[in-house]
Every structure is written in C-alpha cells, then in structure tokens.
Design a protein around this motif. Structure first.
Motif, PDB file in Angstrom:
ATOM      1  N   LEU A 358      13.637   1.938  -1.941  1.00 54.76           N
ATOM      2  CA  LEU A 358      14.898   2.696  -1.985  1.00 54.76           C
ATOM      3  C   LEU A 358      14.917   3.654  -3.173  1.00 54.76           C
ATOM      4  O   LEU A 358      15.591   4.670  -3.157  1.00 54.76           O
ATOM      5  N   ASN A 359      14.153   3.319  -4.194  1.00 58.38           N
ATOM      6  CA  ASN A 359      14.041   4.179  -5.376  1.00 58.38           C
ATOM      7  C   ASN A 359      13.053   5.308  -5.175  1.00 58.38           C
ATOM      8  O   ASN A 359      12.807   6.086  -6.083  1.00 58.38           O
ATOM      9  N   GLY A 360      12.438   5.344  -4.017  1.00 56.64           N
ATOM     10  CA  GLY A 360      11.487   6.414  -3.751  1.00 56.64           C
ATOM     11  C   GLY A 360      10.054   6.048  -4.061  1.00 56.64           C
ATOM     12  O   GLY A 360       9.151   6.856  -3.917  1.00 56.64           O
ATOM     13  N   GLU A 361       9.812   4.803  -4.483  1.00 57.94           N
ATOM     14  CA  GLU A 361       8.424   4.412  -4.744  1.00 57.94           C
ATOM     15  C   GLU A 361       7.742   4.053  -3.433  1.00 57.94           C
ATOM     16  O   GLU A 361       8.384   3.586  -2.502  1.00 57.94           O
ATOM     17  N   LEU A 362       6.459   4.245  -3.422  1.00 55.69           N
ATOM     18  CA  LEU A 362       5.700   3.859  -2.241  1.00 55.69           C
ATOM     19  C   LEU A 362       5.337   2.392  -2.394  1.00 55.69           C
ATOM     20  O   LEU A 362       4.680   2.015  -3.349  1.00 55.69           O
ATOM     21  N   ALA A 363       5.804   1.567  -1.457  1.00 56.33           N
ATOM     22  CA  ALA A 363       5.615   0.126  -1.610  1.00 56.33           C
ATOM     23  C   ALA A 363       4.154  -0.273  -1.429  1.00 56.33           C
ATOM     24  O   ALA A 363       3.465   0.253  -0.567  1.00 56.33           O
ATOM     25  N   ALA A 364       3.744  -1.233  -2.248  1.00 58.43           N
ATOM     26  CA  ALA A 364       2.366  -1.724  -2.144  1.00 58.43           C
ATOM     27  C   ALA A 364       2.183  -2.537  -0.875  1.00 58.43           C
ATOM     28  O   ALA A 364       1.069  -2.725  -0.410  1.00 58.43           O
ATOM     29  N   THR A 365       3.286  -3.038  -0.309  1.00 62.54           N
ATOM     30  CA  THR A 365       3.159  -3.890   0.869  1.00 62.54           C
ATOM     31  C   THR A 365       3.708  -3.188   2.111  1.00 62.54           C
ATOM     32  O   THR A 365       4.190  -3.840   3.025  1.00 62.54           O
ATOM     33  N   ALA A 366       3.652  -1.851   2.093  1.00 65.73           N
ATOM     34  CA  ALA A 366       4.120  -1.106   3.261  1.00 65.73           C
ATOM     35  C   ALA A 366       3.277  -1.475   4.469  1.00 65.73           C
ATOM     36  O   ALA A 366       2.065  -1.580   4.383  1.00 65.73           O
ATOM     37  N   VAL A 367       3.947  -1.689   5.585  1.00 62.43           N
ATOM     38  CA  VAL A 367       3.238  -2.083   6.801  1.00 62.43           C
ATOM     39  C   VAL A 367       2.996  -0.864   7.692  1.00 62.43           C
ATOM     40  O   VAL A 367       1.998  -0.796   8.393  1.00 62.43           O
ATOM     41  N   ALA A 369       3.096   2.501   6.596  1.00 67.30           N
ATOM     42  CA  ALA A 369       2.804   3.725   5.836  1.00 67.30           C
ATOM     43  C   ALA A 369       1.536   3.454   5.057  1.00 67.30           C
ATOM     44  O   ALA A 369       1.201   2.295   4.817  1.00 67.30           O
ATOM     45  N   PRO A 370       0.827   4.511   4.688  1.00 69.56           N
ATOM     46  CA  PRO A 370      -0.408   4.261   3.948  1.00 69.56           C
ATOM     47  C   PRO A 370      -0.140   3.491   2.670  1.00 69.56           C
ATOM     48  O   PRO A 370       0.820   3.785   1.962  1.00 69.56           O
ATOM     49  N   MET A 371      -0.972   2.505   2.408  1.00 64.02           N
ATOM     50  CA  MET A 371      -0.866   1.791   1.138  1.00 64.02           C
ATOM     51  C   MET A 371      -1.835   2.456   0.180  1.00 64.02           C
ATOM     52  O   MET A 371      -3.035   2.435   0.390  1.00 64.02           O
ATOM     53  N   VAL A 372      -1.288   3.075  -0.816  1.00 66.10           N
ATOM     54  CA  VAL A 372      -2.133   3.832  -1.739  1.00 66.10           C
ATOM     55  C   VAL A 372      -2.005   3.207  -3.124  1.00 66.10           C
ATOM     56  O   VAL A 372      -0.891   2.984  -3.600  1.00 66.10           O
ATOM     57  N   PRO A 373      -3.113   2.906  -3.756  1.00 67.09           N
ATOM     58  CA  PRO A 373      -3.018   2.272  -5.071  1.00 67.09           C
ATOM     59  C   PRO A 373      -2.227   3.129  -6.052  1.00 67.09           C
ATOM     60  O   PRO A 373      -2.261   4.366  -5.984  1.00 67.09           O
ATOM     61  N   ALA A 374      -1.532   2.449  -6.975  1.00 69.58           N
ATOM     62  CA  ALA A 374      -0.654   3.142  -7.918  1.00 69.58           C
ATOM     63  C   ALA A 374      -1.388   4.229  -8.690  1.00 69.58           C
ATOM     64  O   ALA A 374      -0.865   5.325  -8.893  1.00 69.58           O
ATOM     65  N   GLU A 375      -2.623   3.941  -9.089  1.00 66.00           N
ATOM     66  CA  GLU A 375      -3.329   4.921  -9.915  1.00 66.00           C
ATOM     67  C   GLU A 375      -3.672   6.170  -9.095  1.00 66.00           C
ATOM     68  O   GLU A 375      -3.660   7.287  -9.602  1.00 66.00           O
ATOM     69  N   VAL A 376      -3.934   5.978  -7.803  1.00 61.13           N
ATOM     70  CA  VAL A 376      -4.227   7.131  -6.952  1.00 61.13           C
ATOM     71  C   VAL A 376      -2.962   7.962  -6.759  1.00 61.13           C
ATOM     72  O   VAL A 376      -2.976   9.198  -6.814  1.00 61.13           O
ATOM     73  N   LEU A 377      -1.850   7.240  -6.576  1.00 65.05           N
ATOM     74  CA  LEU A 377      -0.572   7.937  -6.414  1.00 65.05           C
ATOM     75  C   LEU A 377      -0.241   8.794  -7.629  1.00 65.05           C
ATOM     76  O   LEU A 377       0.168   9.943  -7.492  1.00 65.05           O
ATOM     77  N   SER A 378      -0.425   8.237  -8.813  1.00 65.88           N
ATOM     78  CA  SER A 378      -0.112   8.985 -10.032  1.00 65.88           C
ATOM     79  C   SER A 378      -0.922  10.259 -10.086  1.00 65.88           C
ATOM     80  O   SER A 378      -0.419  11.327 -10.416  1.00 65.88           O
ATOM     81  N   GLU A 379      -2.183  10.118  -9.751  1.00 63.28           N
ATOM     82  CA  GLU A 379      -3.084  11.257  -9.836  1.00 63.28           C
ATOM     83  C   GLU A 379      -2.721  12.327  -8.805  1.00 63.28           C
ATOM     84  O   GLU A 379      -2.776  13.527  -9.068  1.00 63.28           O
ATOM     85  N   LEU A 380      -2.306  11.863  -7.627  1.00 61.02           N
ATOM     86  CA  LEU A 380      -2.053  12.823  -6.542  1.00 61.02           C
ATOM     87  C   LEU A 380      -0.664  13.455  -6.605  1.00 61.02           C
ATOM     88  O   LEU A 380      -0.402  14.443  -5.914  1.00 61.02           O
ATOM     89  N   LYS A 381       0.224  12.886  -7.415  1.00 61.69           N
ATOM     90  CA  LYS A 381       1.633  13.296  -7.377  1.00 61.69           C
ATOM     91  C   LYS A 381       1.844  14.818  -7.422  1.00 61.69           C
ATOM     92  O   LYS A 381       2.542  15.361  -6.568  1.00 61.69           O
TER      93      LYS A 381
END
Ligand SMILES: NC(=O)C1=CN([C@@H]2O[C@H](COP(=O)(O)OP(=O)(O)OC[C@H]3O[C@@H](n4cnc5c(N)ncnc54)[C@H](O)[C@@H]3O)[C@@H](O)[C@H]2O)C=CC1
Ligand SMILES: O=C(O)C(=O)COP(=O)(O)O
Length: 598
Positions: A358-367, A369-381
């Motif tokens: 709800l805060n706009g974060e991509l959940a690590a346990t999304a069923v 949607a792509p599950m993208v590691p946090a470090e990859v997300l930071s880099e791609l933002k």
C-alpha cells in the motif's frame, strides 16, 4: 555519447513474464535454502516504487482471524476492519470500501470480489501459503497485487504432517476415542512401525523437505517426487528424487506437499491408487483437491490404502463425508498452520507485505507480479521513471494518439544479457504508452495483460555496449512503428516515432527525438520545436513563455548542421496557455512544434 551498439539481441517478441528475467529469479517457487526456513521472516525494506499511489489513510479488511501482532501493525498505518465469517455477498458489498483484503484459506476471493471492488482493492494478502482460494487471473486483470506469507507456517505444517503420520501409524485418534467411550481395545489398535519404512514425499518444497528431515530422524527411508526440485537440495538431506510412478509404487507411506494446481488436481485417483503398494498409508496436509476423495474411499474399502490422515478437504468443512467417517481415516480441521508461533509469524509477515504494497513498495512475496530483489529495484528505480516518461512522450507524438500496435524498446547496456531484468521497465513503458490515451489504470501487475488486451505488441531488444557495466543501462529507446506523427521530426529515417533517454545524475533525460540529439530533463513538461537554426530563437521562445510566467527549466538545441534544421527542446514547469503555444508556432523560423505532458 555511449559506445555504439556492437551487438543487438532480440530477446522477446511478446510481453511475457519470463522473457527477460533476473538470473536469480528463474527458479521455481521451491527454490529456497532449507536450512534458512524460520517461523518469522525478517522484514526487508523494499524501495518505494509506485505501484499504487495512496492519498488517504487506507482501509484494510481482515476477513479471517489474524494474529494480534499483525493486526496491530496494520492499525499503525490503516483503518482496520476485522469482519469474520462474511458471506460471499457481504464480502462483495464491503470490498468496495477497502484498499486491501487479508484472508486465510477459508475465504474465496473470486472474480466477483474484484469486480465489486470498483477498482479500489489494491492488495490481497493471503496470510499463509496456498493461494488456490484467490482468483489470480481476475486479480491481475484488475491490477490488484496478491501477496502471501510463504515461510512463516512451514515448520507448523511439517510438524502437523509428522503428527498425523505418527498418530495414524499408532491409531492414536481412534484409540483415544475408544478409551473415552469406556473401552480397552489393546488388540484392535496394534499399529505399524515407522522405522525402516519408505516414505514418499510428494512435493519437495518448503514443507515437504522439512517433513523429509524429520522423517529421516524417525529412521524412515525417504524418497521424494518433485519435477521442479533441485537434486542437490534433496541430496543434502539424504533424499532421493524419483519419478511419480516410482514414488507411489515403492512407498509404505505417502505424504502430500504440492500446491493445488490444474496439474495436481486429483493427482491421486483410481488409476494412481491401483499402482500403489497394498496397505499404503497416506498423509495430506497440502490441499484436499489433490486427492479424488471418492477414489480414496474406494481404495480404503478395497484395502489398497490401509489408512489416511487428512488435514485438508476438497470442500471445507466437509459435509456428510464418507471419507471423514471412514474408520481408517484420521481427520483434522485444516490445522497445519495453526500453532501460536506460526500464526504470529504469518500475521506479521502478511501485515508487513500489505503495508509495504500500500506504501508503493514492491512486495517480496508478490504472487502475480515480478519479484525483484531490493538491490535490483534500487538500482533500476531511475530507469523505471525514465521508461514511463519515454512511453508517455512517444505516445503523445502519435497523430490521433490511437492505433499504437507495435512498439520496439531497445535497452542499451554494457551488462551481460541475463544481468538485466527488464520486466519493470517494460511494465512502466506500457503504463506510459497506455495511460495518456485511455482510462486504464496500468501498473506492474496488469501491464502485460493490459497490453495484450489492447493488441499492443512490445518487442524488446538489447543493444550490447562496450564499456563499464557499472550502471545497469546506458539508454532506453522507444520506437512506435506504423503510425503517423503529429511532429514529423520525431520520425526516424526508417519512419518510426523514436525517442531515447538516459539517466543523468539520477534524473531521467530525453536525449534523442527522431534523428535529432537533444538534452532535456524529464521533470516537467516539454515543448519540442523544429526550426531553421538561426540566432535569437531561444530568446524569442523564452520571452513568450516568460510573459505568461511559465518557468523554463531546461532548454537544448539539437541540430544536424549549423543553420539547417534544428530541434529545440524546452522543459517547462507550468502548462503554457494555448495562446502562448500559438504564438510560439507563429514565430517565422518555427516549422512545427508540439507540447508534451510528462
Ligand atoms: N494444511 C495447512 O495448514 C498448510 C498447507 N500448506 C500447503 O502445503 C503445500 C506446500 O506448501 P510449501 O511447501 O510451503 O510450498 P512450496 O511452494 O515451497 O512447495 C511446493 C512444492 O511442490 C512442488 N510441485 C509442484 N507441482 C508438483 C507436482 N505436480 N508434483 C510434485 N511436486 C510438485 C513444487 O515444485 C514445490 O517444490 C501447499 O499446497 C500449501 O498450501 C502449507 C502450509 C499449511
Ligand atoms: O498456508 C496454507 O497454505 C494453509 O493451508 C494454511 O491455511 P490457514 O491459513 O490456516 O487457513
């Protein structure tokens, strides 16, 4: 300028969840470190990534009993409505007032629920593992993220499996009932020993492998069947992976631990029971639907199956079930996950996932949607933002805005092909392409679905660059083919609308329009002018805008040669009036211009 493209690889021609993926995420859902299974997963902070933009305090409907710690965590962030035992109709009525819904296995989250939400429902949290009670296709079509809590009840389910196995082998439940009925039947309830017996674990994932570990401790010979489990993980526990037929034919005990899917539905049936050892004993803490329950009754009556211990049923609670009443069946009311520890862990795990989403974060346990590691997300933002803006710009350059069917995206990168996950980028380009010309709400969850539904084909291509692979991308280029443009200069030599951008100091920039190189930061809106290159142009446009009090944030001129055609790109903070745009168009050297909202 970055090094020129040395190789071009065509990755995919169709949007698909599997076309380009981050290498560590290609494995099946079973990929995990068995030694790392713990009742409570530590929360990782994922970068804020706008899947949903919440303006007001959200409302979360908790439709089944959830551990107090999870409810308290939700309350810090949302209005929480704990309403249990809702009828399907009541759920459909309530859901239009909720941003998130949390359920366990007892609530059907059907297509009607998503349809009734009127677009407000953004997240469904499944406080547990199995998501067979959630209509995932409908969730995805509605752009609703589904998250689960996949690790916190693993040990509880495995312990319950072992409890059923041992209780069944020694007739504990039946003997207990008879003692309480005043009987003392020592001969009737002679059991069977476990030591040295073969246990077939069907589904060697989180629960299955924990059951296997424990069964080995009981001295059992454990084999497993799982088409997707890595052999080295099984080997590490001392378990041999075998075929389905071999597993069921050689087992004295069978324990089921696979998800309920179309492929596993009624996987134990008349035909497969006939292949089993006479006198086999079956444990099911997975899902009732993996067994054809009528066939199991027949197999019990025929003595093929000596006993069954069941925690889960096709219909829960089971009604007038011959199976439940069978004297050789031990039944529990779906208690696998029901320990205090597991419920506390699951509640926290799901509350964190829902709040994060709800805060706009991509959940690590999304069923869904792509599950993208946090470090990859930071880099791609920053590239994610660039991708959306390029999509938005490109589609606004199309004459009429509609009829966009074929888009080619080129990612210029010095990184190895499997080192770049483009699913987020593709989703955001799709969002940028579709939202300005429709009423659709597009997010990471439904981008591929929405594109497919609109007949929009997005081809992705990688341009392998020489140089340092430090940053994930050098440029993103978006091309729309087979359309007319309202700004002819945006057409490439081969006739496609073409825009290209880069990230500079963390900020997305437009760096190419058609064949012209420009450089304008993509922070406000943009005016693109084609003009005959001559002195004073910047001043003329600038003074028209300043008369209107429109702040110019950026200006750049891209030209082919001095005094020939040039493209002036002007970034503006406020929207110019029609009148000022008209006046810009009337400057004699201006040949065409377009105003683009980002
Ligand atoms: N009774 C209860 O309260 C609980 C039940 N469960 C259920 O237990 C099951 C397993 O849960 P986890 O181990 O956490 O899931 P998991 O995803 O870690 O493991 C499932 C495994 O089944 C395998 N699999 C998929 N299709 C298969 C097939 N056709 N044949 C054999 N294996 C197949 C997968 O490769 C995976 O390794 C799920 O159905 C879950 O819903 C889980 C927790 C509590
Ligand atoms: O996690 C699972 O898959 C379970 O089956 C647990 O279900 P429950 O949350 O206890 O209704």
């Amino acid at each position: 300028m970055a090094a020129s493209a040395s190789t071009t690889i065509n990755f995919s021609t169709e949007p698909s969840h599997t076309s380009l993926s981050w290498k560590s995420h290609l494995s099946s859902s079973s990929a995990f470190d068995v030694a790392a299974v713990s009742p409570i997963r530590s929360h990782r902070q994922y970068p804020r990534f706008v899947i949903f933009a919440m303006r007001d305090k959200p409302t979360v409907l908790v439709a089944e009993k959830l551990g107090e710690a999870g409810v308290n965590l939700l309350k810090e962030f949302a209005d929480v409505d704990c309403s249990y035992n809702l009828t399907p109709e009541e759920l459909c009525t309530k859901i239009s007032l909720c941003d998130a819904l949390i359920v366990r296995s007892g609530t059907k989250v059907s297509r009607e629920v998503f349809e009734s939400s009127g677009g407000r429902l953004k997240v469904v949290g499944r406080a547990g593992v199995g998501i067979d009670n959630v209509d995932l296709a409908a969730a995805t079509e509605h752009g609703c993220l589904v998250v689960n809590a996949p690790t916190a009840n693993t040990v509880a389910a495995a312990e319950h499996g072992i409890a059923l196995l041992t209780a069944m082998a020694r007739n504990i439940a039946q003997a207990d009932a008879s003692v309480k009925a005043g009987k003392w039947l020592r001969n009737k309830y002679v059991g069977v020993s476990l030591v040295g017996k073969t246990l077939a674990v069907m589904g060697f994932g989180k629960v299955g492998s924990e059951v296997a570990r424990r069964a080995k401790g009981l001295g059992m010979h454990v084999i497993a069947h799982d088409p997707y489990a890595p052999a080295d993980r099984a080997r590490a526990i001392g378990v041999e992976l075998v075929s389905f037929d071999e597993a069921i034919a050689s087992a004295d005990f069978i324990s089921l631990h696979m998800p309920l899917t179309p492929a596993t539905n009624k996987i134990l049936n008349d035909e497969t029971f006939a292949k089993m050892k006479k006198g086999v004993r079956i444990v099911n803490v997975a899902r009732g639907g993996v067994i054809d329950e009528d066939a199991l009754v027949r197999a019990l009556d025929a003595g093929i199956v000596a006993q069954a211990a069941l925690d889960v049923f096709t219909v829960e609670p089971p009604k007038d079930s011959k199976l439940v009443q069978h004297e050789n069946v031990t039944a529990t009311p779906h208690l696998g996950a029901s320990t205090k520890e597991a419920q506390e862990g699951v509640a926290i795990e799901i509350a964190e996932a829902v709040v994060g989403a709800l805060n706009g974060e991509l959940a690590a346990t999304a069923v869904n949607a792509p599950m993208v590691p946090a470090e990859v997300l930071s880099e791609l933002k920053p590239y994610v933002a660039l991708a959306e803006k390029l999509g938005r710009l490109a589609v606004q350059l199309v004459a009429g805005g509609s009829g966009v069917k074929s888009v080619k995206v080129t990612y210029g990168s010095a990184r190895a092909p499997d080192d770049l996950d483009t699913r987020l980028l593709r989703a955001m380009i799709t969002k940028g392409l579709i939202e300005p010309i429709s009423s659709s709400f597009v997010n990471l969850v439904n981008a591929d679905f929405t594109a497919k539904q609109r007949g929009l084909r997005i081809a992705e291509e990688r341009s392998l660059l020489n140089g340092s692979p430090e940053s994930p991308l050098e440029f993103i280029q978006v091309q729309i083919s087979s359309v007319d443009s309202k700004f002819a200069s945006a057409l490439s030599d081969s006739g496609e609308i073409r825009v290209e951008g880069r990230v500079k100091d963390g900020i997305p920039h437009l760096t190419k329009v058609g064949s012209f190189e420009v450089d304008v930061s993509l922070e406000g809106s943009i005016i693109l002018c084609r003009q005959v290159d001559q002195p004073g142009m910047i001043g003329k446009v600038g003074s028209i805008l300043s008369e209107e009090n429109v702040n110019v944030s950026f200006m750049s001129v891209g030209r082919i040669a001095p005094r020939k055609h040039a493209i002036m790109a002007i970034g503006v903070d406020e929207e110019p009036t029609k009148e000022s745009l008209k006046r810009i168009g009337e400057i004699s050297a201006v040949e065409e211009f377009v105003y683009l909202k980002i």
